[in-house]
Design an enzyme around this catalytic site. Structure first.
Site, PDB file in Angstrom:
ATOM      1  N   HIS A 117       0.849  -1.190   0.000  1.00 22.88           N
ATOM      2  CA  HIS A 117       0.000   0.000   0.000  1.00 22.88           C
ATOM      3  C   HIS A 117       0.883   1.237   0.000  1.00 22.88           C
ATOM      4  CE1 HIS A 117      -3.245   2.745   1.038  1.00 22.88           C
ATOM      5  NE2 HIS A 117      -4.049   1.784   0.640  1.00 22.88           N
ATOM      6  N   ASP A 125      -7.925  -5.342  -0.261  1.00 25.04           N
ATOM      7  CA  ASP A 125      -8.386  -6.214  -1.344  1.00 25.04           C
ATOM      8  C   ASP A 125      -8.124  -7.686  -1.080  1.00 25.04           C
ATOM      9  OD1 ASP A 125      -9.509  -4.383  -3.123  1.00 25.04           O
ATOM     10  OD2 ASP A 125      -7.534  -3.709  -3.731  1.00 25.04           O
TER      11      ASP A 125
HETATM   12  N1  ACO Z   1       4.097  -7.677  -4.060  1.00 22.99           N
HETATM   13  C1  ACO Z   1       5.441  -7.723  -4.069  1.00 22.99           C
HETATM   14  N2  ACO Z   1       6.209  -6.650  -3.900  1.00 22.99           N
HETATM   15  C2  ACO Z   1       5.595  -5.483  -3.703  1.00 22.99           C
HETATM   16  C3  ACO Z   1       4.206  -5.375  -3.650  1.00 22.99           C
HETATM   17  C4  ACO Z   1       3.448  -6.528  -3.846  1.00 22.99           C
HETATM   18  N3  ACO Z   1       2.136  -6.498  -3.827  1.00 22.99           N
HETATM   19  N4  ACO Z   1       3.865  -4.091  -3.434  1.00 22.99           N
HETATM   20  C5  ACO Z   1       5.009  -3.405  -3.348  1.00 22.99           C
HETATM   21  N5  ACO Z   1       6.048  -4.255  -3.505  1.00 22.99           N
HETATM   22  C6  ACO Z   1       7.474  -3.889  -3.491  1.00 22.99           C
HETATM   23  C7  ACO Z   1       7.851  -3.265  -4.822  1.00 22.99           C
HETATM   24  O1  ACO Z   1       8.287  -4.238  -5.746  1.00 22.99           O
HETATM   25  C8  ACO Z   1       8.938  -2.314  -4.416  1.00 22.99           C
HETATM   26  O2  ACO Z   1      10.111  -3.065  -4.226  1.00 22.99           O
HETATM   27  P1  ACO Z   1      11.541  -2.441  -4.638  1.00 22.99           P
HETATM   28  O3  ACO Z   1      11.690  -1.205  -3.760  1.00 22.99           O
HETATM   29  O4  ACO Z   1      12.497  -3.530  -4.324  1.00 22.99           O
HETATM   30  O5  ACO Z   1      11.450  -2.100  -6.102  1.00 22.99           O
HETATM   31  C9  ACO Z   1       8.493  -1.830  -3.032  1.00 22.99           C
HETATM   32  O6  ACO Z   1       7.657  -2.876  -2.521  1.00 22.99           O
HETATM   33  C10 ACO Z   1       7.704  -0.520  -3.099  1.00 22.99           C
HETATM   34  O7  ACO Z   1       6.617  -0.723  -4.003  1.00 22.99           O
HETATM   35  P2  ACO Z   1       5.970   0.420  -4.890  1.00 22.99           P
HETATM   36  O8  ACO Z   1       5.243  -0.223  -6.026  1.00 22.99           O
HETATM   37  O9  ACO Z   1       6.953   1.479  -5.210  1.00 22.99           O
HETATM   38  O10 ACO Z   1       4.968   1.027  -3.860  1.00 22.99           O
HETATM   39  P3  ACO Z   1       3.747   1.954  -4.212  1.00 22.99           P
HETATM   40  O11 ACO Z   1       3.513   2.778  -3.037  1.00 22.99           O
HETATM   41  O12 ACO Z   1       3.892   2.642  -5.513  1.00 22.99           O
HETATM   42  O13 ACO Z   1       2.658   0.840  -4.445  1.00 22.99           O
HETATM   43  C11 ACO Z   1       0.785  -0.435  -4.586  1.00 22.99           C
HETATM   44  C12 ACO Z   1       1.532   0.606  -3.757  1.00 22.99           C
HETATM   45  C13 ACO Z   1       0.502   0.110  -5.979  1.00 22.99           C
HETATM   46  C14 ACO Z   1      -0.557  -0.709  -3.902  1.00 22.99           C
HETATM   47  C15 ACO Z   1       1.627  -1.730  -4.669  1.00 22.99           C
HETATM   48  O14 ACO Z   1       1.877  -2.219  -3.374  1.00 22.99           O
HETATM   49  C16 ACO Z   1       0.974  -2.783  -5.526  1.00 22.99           C
HETATM   50  O15 ACO Z   1       1.082  -2.748  -6.763  1.00 22.99           O
HETATM   51  N6  ACO Z   1       0.251  -3.779  -4.896  1.00 22.99           N
HETATM   52  C17 ACO Z   1      -0.419  -4.795  -5.637  1.00 22.99           C
HETATM   53  C18 ACO Z   1      -1.741  -4.271  -6.170  1.00 22.99           C
HETATM   54  C19 ACO Z   1      -2.748  -4.009  -5.057  1.00 22.99           C
HETATM   55  O16 ACO Z   1      -2.970  -4.843  -4.195  1.00 22.99           O
HETATM   56  N7  ACO Z   1      -3.419  -2.841  -5.125  1.00 22.99           N
HETATM   57  C20 ACO Z   1      -4.474  -2.472  -4.166  1.00 22.99           C
HETATM   58  C21 ACO Z   1      -4.034  -1.390  -3.256  1.00 22.99           C
HETATM   59  S1  ACO Z   1      -5.280  -1.026  -2.065  1.00 22.99           S
HETATM   60  C22 ACO Z   1      -6.409  -0.150  -2.926  1.00 22.99           C
HETATM   61  O17 ACO Z   1      -6.141   0.613  -3.790  1.00 22.99           O
HETATM   62  C23 ACO Z   1      -7.778  -0.426  -2.613  1.00 22.99           C
END
Ligand code: ACO
Length: 386
Positions: free
Chosen positions: A269, A323
């Site tokens: 998140h 989710d």
């Molecule tokens: N699985 C594995 N690794 C993850 C995940 C995940 N679900 N989420 C984040 N990470 C990792 C990233 O790969 C990144 O690693 P790195 O620094 O080694 O490159 C680090 O954690 C930071 O992730 P970002 O994508 O930069 O974080 P951001 O704040 O942009 O993302 C997001 C948040 C978009 C929700 C992300 O966690 C994601 O894509 N999750 C999966 C989709 C999801 O569940 N979305 C629902 C969110 S809740 C909502 O909107 C209702």
């Protein structure tokens, strides 16, 4: 990143994705991502999920206080009186291809409600509240009708004697749901109603800040919510659970994905760096429903995935979000996979509308700046010289 609230200096602030930037003030929901706290106007989300209803939660957000009994009764009655949709929207709905995704259908249909509003552009707060009430009451009808239409089944007319959740499940399935299923959906909607300046809520506020209409704002918000990085993730979770053949296979499935740097749907998140308090509530609900409906395999797979994510270094500090366990919950309620994200829409209409009302009562046009990285003073090349 520098402080985005420094007046003129805000022009030079740069934060990709607006991460950490404060774009407005709001009295609606408070999130402490480090501690895993979510409150709606000061009340912890767990309290509301345990004691409130969706209708009461919406009243609370729209009025800034909990209703007295007579006020709640009147609010509920005015929602129930609005369940039916305009005939013109019903006619349009029956022209939508049965193959259309429900999120595309609901986006179009919420927009179409505006075509049948004699004053779609009115943006004074009392009139916008009336519009919000209509959209809140009619979004479940639009979805249920679309689902029946795409299955070639006769539409089931709304029953104004039923609560929003009970009526939705009744219109969807053509049979009254059990109180347990109604309650489970109601709790899900309470948990999904509002969540700070998330992408779709920001979209709502950006659009309404131009003094555009509520239909445009909510249509844009639905488009935002559909994305797999936002509300679309609950469908991704279910697809993942279906893809994993057994509880035992969760370990290698997740390991493989992490090794490939794939994101695991339902985890992570932008704001929460601790357990999402909505997810902890949904986990309990999902377990109970899974037990009651013979779906423990789904819950056990979810727990196994969570255990791997907890243990793996590559996923340290990445917790389940709202989710993750809502996928099992919705499946147990009997909802088809492609209606999971639309459930989020039904709940979030309450929050989006609260934000639209708040934005309009103290409006400032959103207009951030861009860090231009292209060239300058490039001479124009005539077409025959390119
Ligand atoms: N699985 C594995 N690794 C993850 C995940 C995940 N679900 N989420 C984040 N990470 C990792 C990233 O790969 C990144 O690693 P790195 O620094 O080694 O490159 C680090 O954690 C930071 O992730 P970002 O994508 O930069 O974080 P951001 O704040 O942009 O993302 C997001 C948040 C978009 C929700 C992300 O966690 C994601 O894509 N999750 C999966 C989709 C999801 O569940 N979305 C629902 C969110 S809740 C909502 O909107 C209702």
């Amino acid at each position: 990143m520098t402080n985005a609230t420094q007046g003129q200096n805000a022009m030079t602030t740069y934060a990709k994705g607006l991460e950490g930037v404060i774009a407005t003030d709001s009295k609606l929901s408070f999130i402490d991502g480090e501690k895993g706290i979510l409150e709606y106007i000061g009340i912890p989300i767990g309290e509301l999920a345990s004691h409130s209803t969706f209708e009461e939660t919406v009243f609370f957000l729209w009025n800034g206080r909990l209703p007295k009994k007579a006020e709640l009764d009147a609010f509920v009655a005015s929602i129930r009186a609005r369940y039916e949709i305009p005939k013109g929207v019903e006619a349009l709905l029956t022209t939508i291809p049965a193959t259309a995704e429900p999120m595309h259908a609901i986006r179009t249909l919420v927009s179409a409600l505006g075509l049948h509003d004699p004053k779609p552009n009115a943006i004074d707060v009392p009139t916008v509240r009336e519009k919000a009430l209509n959209i809140l009451a009619q979004t479940p009808t639009l979805l249920a009708y679309f689902h029946r239409h795409r299955q070639g089944k006769p539409l089931v007319r709304p029953d104004s004697g039923k609560s929003l959740c009970e009526n939705f499940l009744y219109m969807l399935n053509g049979a009254a749901p059990t109180p347990a299923m109604t309650k489970a959906l109601d709790v899900c909607l309470v948990l999904h109603t509002d969540h700070g300046l998330n992408n779709s809520t920001f979209t709502t506020r950006v659009i309404i800040s131009t003094e555009s209409d509520l239909y445009s704002a909510l249509t844009g918000a639905i488009g935002s919510l559909r994305g797999p990085l936002h509300g679309g993730a609950n469908e991704g979770v279910m697809r993942m659970l279906n893809q994993i053949p057994s509880v035992a296979a969760c370990e290698s499935f997740i390991q493989d994905k992490l090794a490939k740097k794939d994101k695991i749907p339902g985890f992570g998140h932008r704001v929460y760096k601790a357990y999402d308090p909505r997810a902890s509530h949904l986990k309990v609900l999902a377990k109970q429903l899974a037990q009651d409906t013979g779906n423990m395999d789904l819950f056990e797979k979810s727990s196994a995935i969570e255990a791997v994510m907890n243990r793996e270094k590559a996923a340290k500090g990445i917790y389940p979000n709202v989710d993750f366990y809502s996928a099992t919950t919705y499946h147990c309620i009997g909802l088809p996979l492609d209606l999971f994200t639309p459930m989020f829409v039904i709940g979030r209409v309450g929050g989006w509308s609260a934000h639209a009302l708040e934005q309009l009562s103290n409006n400032r046009l959103y207009r951030p700046s861009v860090d231009y990285t292209g060239p300058h003073n490039v001479p124009y090349t005539p077409i025959d010289k390119r």
